[in-house]
Design a protein around this motif. Structure first.
Motif, mmCIF file in Angstrom:
data_model
loop_
_atom_site.group_PDB
_atom_site.id
_atom_site.type_symbol
_atom_site.label_atom_id
_atom_site.label_comp_id
_atom_site.label_asym_id
_atom_site.label_seq_id
_atom_site.Cartn_x
_atom_site.Cartn_y
_atom_site.Cartn_z
ATOM 1 N N THR A 249 0.959 -1.314 0.009
ATOM 2 C CA THR A 249 -0.185 0.013 0.217
ATOM 3 C C THR A 249 0.905 1.395 0.008
ATOM 4 O O THR A 249 1.846 1.246 0.331
ATOM 5 N N THR A 250 0.419 2.297 -0.452
ATOM 6 C CA THR A 250 1.228 3.619 -0.882
ATOM 7 C C THR A 250 0.144 4.411 -0.433
ATOM 8 O O THR A 250 -1.016 4.663 -0.162
ATOM 9 N N SER A 251 0.719 6.012 -0.403
ATOM 10 C CA SER A 251 -0.082 7.080 0.167
ATOM 11 C C SER A 251 0.304 8.411 -0.273
ATOM 12 O O SER A 251 1.250 8.400 -0.866
ATOM 13 N N GLN A 252 -0.793 9.377 -0.396
ATOM 14 C CA GLN A 252 -0.392 10.647 -0.911
ATOM 15 C C GLN A 252 -0.694 11.592 0.091
ATOM 16 O O GLN A 252 -1.223 12.809 0.028
ATOM 17 N N GLU A 253 -0.596 11.204 1.534
ATOM 18 C CA GLU A 253 -1.099 11.897 2.635
ATOM 19 C C GLU A 253 -0.251 13.136 2.706
ATOM 20 O O GLU A 253 0.915 13.321 2.516
ATOM 21 N N ARG A 254 -0.948 14.178 2.831
ATOM 22 C CA ARG A 254 -0.327 15.650 3.161
ATOM 23 C C ARG A 254 0.244 16.163 1.828
ATOM 24 O O ARG A 254 0.967 17.108 2.030
ATOM 25 N N PHE A 255 -0.133 15.713 0.760
ATOM 26 C CA PHE A 255 0.342 16.084 -0.784
ATOM 27 C C PHE A 255 -0.358 17.173 -1.055
ATOM 28 O O PHE A 255 -1.522 17.420 -0.913
ATOM 29 N N THR A 256 0.325 18.144 -1.576
ATOM 30 C CA THR A 256 -0.227 19.232 -2.289
ATOM 31 C C THR A 256 -0.554 18.862 -3.442
ATOM 32 O O THR A 256 -0.218 17.755 -4.094
ATOM 33 N N PRO A 257 -1.623 19.662 -4.372
ATOM 34 C CA PRO A 257 -1.978 19.106 -5.544
ATOM 35 C C PRO A 257 -0.834 18.843 -6.582
ATOM 36 O O PRO A 257 -0.978 18.109 -7.396
ATOM 37 N N GLU A 258 0.187 19.718 -6.178
ATOM 38 C CA GLU A 258 1.217 19.637 -7.285
ATOM 39 C C GLU A 258 2.097 18.509 -6.989
ATOM 40 O O GLU A 258 2.560 17.851 -7.864
ATOM 41 N N GLN A 259 2.167 18.319 -5.668
ATOM 42 C CA GLN A 259 2.824 16.708 -5.485
ATOM 43 C C GLN A 259 2.175 15.541 -6.013
ATOM 44 O O GLN A 259 2.725 14.576 -6.461
ATOM 45 N N SER A 260 0.888 15.635 -5.762
ATOM 46 C CA SER A 260 -0.090 14.578 -6.281
ATOM 47 C C SER A 260 0.071 14.355 -7.832
ATOM 48 O O SER A 260 0.157 13.260 -8.153
ATOM 49 N N ALA A 261 0.101 15.178 -8.192
ATOM 50 C CA ALA A 261 0.344 15.334 -9.899
ATOM 51 C C ALA A 261 1.941 14.888 -10.333
ATOM 52 O O ALA A 261 1.871 14.190 -11.485
ATOM 53 N N ALA A 262 2.783 15.231 -9.395
ATOM 54 C CA ALA A 262 4.046 14.647 -9.846
ATOM 55 C C ALA A 262 4.275 13.346 -9.292
ATOM 56 O O ALA A 262 5.110 12.899 -10.057
ATOM 57 N N GLU A 263 3.584 12.588 -8.488
ATOM 58 C CA GLU A 263 3.524 11.230 -8.203
ATOM 59 C C GLU A 263 2.092 10.792 -8.709
ATOM 60 O O GLU A 263 1.324 10.442 -7.618
ATOM 61 N N PRO A 264 1.865 10.524 -9.655
ATOM 62 C CA PRO A 264 0.763 9.881 -10.114
ATOM 63 C C PRO A 264 0.320 8.598 -9.685
ATOM 64 O O PRO A 264 -0.868 8.048 -9.656
ATOM 65 N N HIS A 265 1.192 7.678 -9.249
ATOM 66 C CA HIS A 265 0.985 6.521 -8.290
ATOM 67 C C HIS A 265 0.715 6.424 -7.111
ATOM 68 O O HIS A 265 0.268 5.401 -6.603
ATOM 69 N N ALA A 266 1.086 7.669 -6.343
ATOM 70 C CA ALA A 266 0.862 7.468 -4.987
ATOM 71 C C ALA A 266 -0.511 7.560 -4.624
ATOM 72 O O ALA A 266 -1.397 8.047 -5.046
ATOM 73 N N GLY A 267 -0.734 6.409 -3.600
ATOM 74 C CA GLY A 267 -2.067 6.054 -3.148
ATOM 75 C C GLY A 267 -2.557 4.872 -3.933
ATOM 76 O O GLY A 267 -3.526 4.449 -3.556
ATOM 77 N N LYS A 268 -2.023 4.403 -4.787
ATOM 78 C CA LYS A 268 -2.312 3.038 -5.414
ATOM 79 C C LYS A 268 -1.840 1.741 -4.727
ATOM 80 O O LYS A 268 -0.779 1.831 -3.841
ATOM 81 N N LEU A 269 -2.238 0.631 -5.043
ATOM 82 C CA LEU A 269 -1.763 -0.501 -4.483
ATOM 83 C C LEU A 269 -0.836 -1.234 -5.338
ATOM 84 O O LEU A 269 -1.002 -1.299 -6.709
ATOM 85 N N PHE A 270 -0.014 -1.836 -4.956
ATOM 86 C CA PHE A 270 1.021 -2.642 -5.952
ATOM 87 C C PHE A 270 0.886 -4.107 -5.436
ATOM 88 O O PHE A 270 0.793 -4.542 -4.375
ATOM 89 N N ALA A 271 1.818 -4.914 -6.260
ATOM 90 C CA ALA A 271 2.119 -6.446 -6.047
ATOM 91 C C ALA A 271 3.214 -6.831 -6.820
ATOM 92 O O ALA A 271 3.433 -6.373 -7.718
ATOM 93 N N VAL A 272 3.747 -7.853 -6.198
ATOM 94 C CA VAL A 272 5.128 -8.216 -7.027
ATOM 95 C C VAL A 272 5.103 -9.770 -6.167
ATOM 96 O O VAL A 272 5.034 -10.231 -5.026
ATOM 97 N N ASP A 273 5.376 -10.777 -7.131
ATOM 98 C CA ASP A 273 5.848 -12.115 -6.624
ATOM 99 C C ASP A 273 7.145 -12.305 -6.198
ATOM 100 O O ASP A 273 8.147 -11.829 -6.872
ATOM 101 N N VAL A 274 7.378 -12.918 -4.908
ATOM 102 C CA VAL A 274 8.783 -13.062 -4.290
ATOM 103 C C VAL A 274 9.139 -14.535 -4.189
ATOM 104 O O VAL A 274 8.226 -15.184 -4.440
ATOM 105 N N ASP A 275 10.307 -14.826 -3.871
ATOM 106 C CA ASP A 275 10.672 -16.344 -3.840
ATOM 107 C C ASP A 275 10.704 -16.871 -2.434
ATOM 108 O O ASP A 275 11.452 -17.538 -2.044
ATOM 109 N N VAL A 276 9.786 -16.306 -1.463
ATOM 110 C CA VAL A 276 9.641 -16.754 -0.265
ATOM 111 C C VAL A 276 8.178 -16.647 0.053
ATOM 112 O O VAL A 276 7.500 -15.614 -0.165
#
Length: 291
Positions: A249-276
């Motif tokens: 999980t990720t966040s755009q907590e306390r981001f300004t509109p400019e920061q939110s636009a600069a980090e378009p993936h902040a606040g999204k969920l991510f996944a990755v397969d790992v070897d354990v």
């Protein structure tokens, strides 16, 4: 050191996504959007999460854990304490130990005995204003006071667990004899937030401000790194049918509109397969809870 790259698995943006938990009975991911007061559920259909239902809790929510009996719903670290969430979305408050203190509940998890633990922090991050609680029936028992940002919890044994108070830049070990540092985390990596433990006993720690989840040995050796295309990485958990998918999980907590636009993936969920593989979630057992 092994390096992984996390990929977007849910394109919706939360303000502050937190507390992912894999419900192995329902085969669903649970997580919260803290300030929006949302508890969310989704099915895993690689490479995407498919939303199942969103519950609007009506106040901030810091963490959620499934009950041992699926029909009993979930236990929640609500804004000021602890509550139950039924499968139909009805919420029932149990206790509010943080009322009137200028604080809110933050991260939480169940232990192998089925008890729910969660900690608090001040809205203005006043040092030492938080408390780590253990829910017993409908009573919140203070276990540790004087914490600042109560965060990750991961059990080593039923009586010993790893714990993060973010500003310490440490992972601590809590035992029946007290609290001791397990290992320090270099501030250059980011600030430790949520974490998960794998089947080999290593800790996967989300690094707020560090764009990563890092796998540490129990003595702090860096074993692997998951790169995440968002700065504020809040937490992680193992899931999927064989518990080898790491959800982040990720966040755009306390981001300004400019920061939110600069980090378009902040606040999204991510996944990755790992070897354990990770470990199945510890589920809440409400024996003795007041009616």
């Amino acid at each position: 050191m092994r390096t992984y790259q996390a990929e977007i698995c849910l394109n919706e943006r939360a303000e502050h996504a937190e507390g992912p938990v894999w419900d192995d009975v329902r085969q669903e991911l649970l997580w919260v959007d803290v300030y929006a007061g949302l508890v969310r559920r989704a099915k895993w259909a690689p490479p995407r999460l498919l939303p199942v239902r969103t519950y609007s809790f009506g106040e901030m929510v810091g963490a959620v854990v499934p009950c041992a009996e699926p029909d009993d719903g979930w236990v929640v670290a609500s804004e000021l304490g602890f509550a139950r969430l039924a499968t139909d979305g009805a919420a029932r408050k149990l206790t509010e130990p943080e009322r009137g203190r200028g604080t809110r509940m933050n991260d939480g998890a169940a232990d192998p005995r089925g008890r729910f633990w969660a900690g608090s922090m001040a809205h203005d991050v006043t040092p030492g204003a938080g408390t780590l609680y253990r829910l017993e029936g409908a009573e919140a028992v203070p276990v540790l006071t004087g914490v600042t940002i109560s965060n990750g919890l991961a059990w080593r044994t039923p009586d010993e667990f790893f714990y993060i108070d973010t500003p310490t830049h440490r992972v601590d070990l809590m035992t029946p004899d007290g609290r001791e540092p397990a290992f320090a985390i270099d501030p250059a990596l980011g600030a430790p937030d949520g974490m998960s433990i794998d089947a080999e006993g290593a800790l996967w720690v989300a690094l707020w401000g560090g764009s990563a989840v890092v796998r540490f040995s129990r003595d702090g050796e860096v074993l692997a790194r998951v790169d995440v295309p968002a700065t504020q990485v809040s937490s992680c958990c193992f899931g999927g049918p064989d518990l080898t998918t790491l959800f982040v999980t990720t966040s755009q907590e306390r981001f300004t509109p400019e920061q939110s636009a600069a980090e378009p993936h902040a606040g999204k969920l991510f996944a990755v397969d790992v070897d354990v593989a990770g470990l199945p979630v510890d589920r809440y057992r409400p024996e003795g809870e007041a009616s």
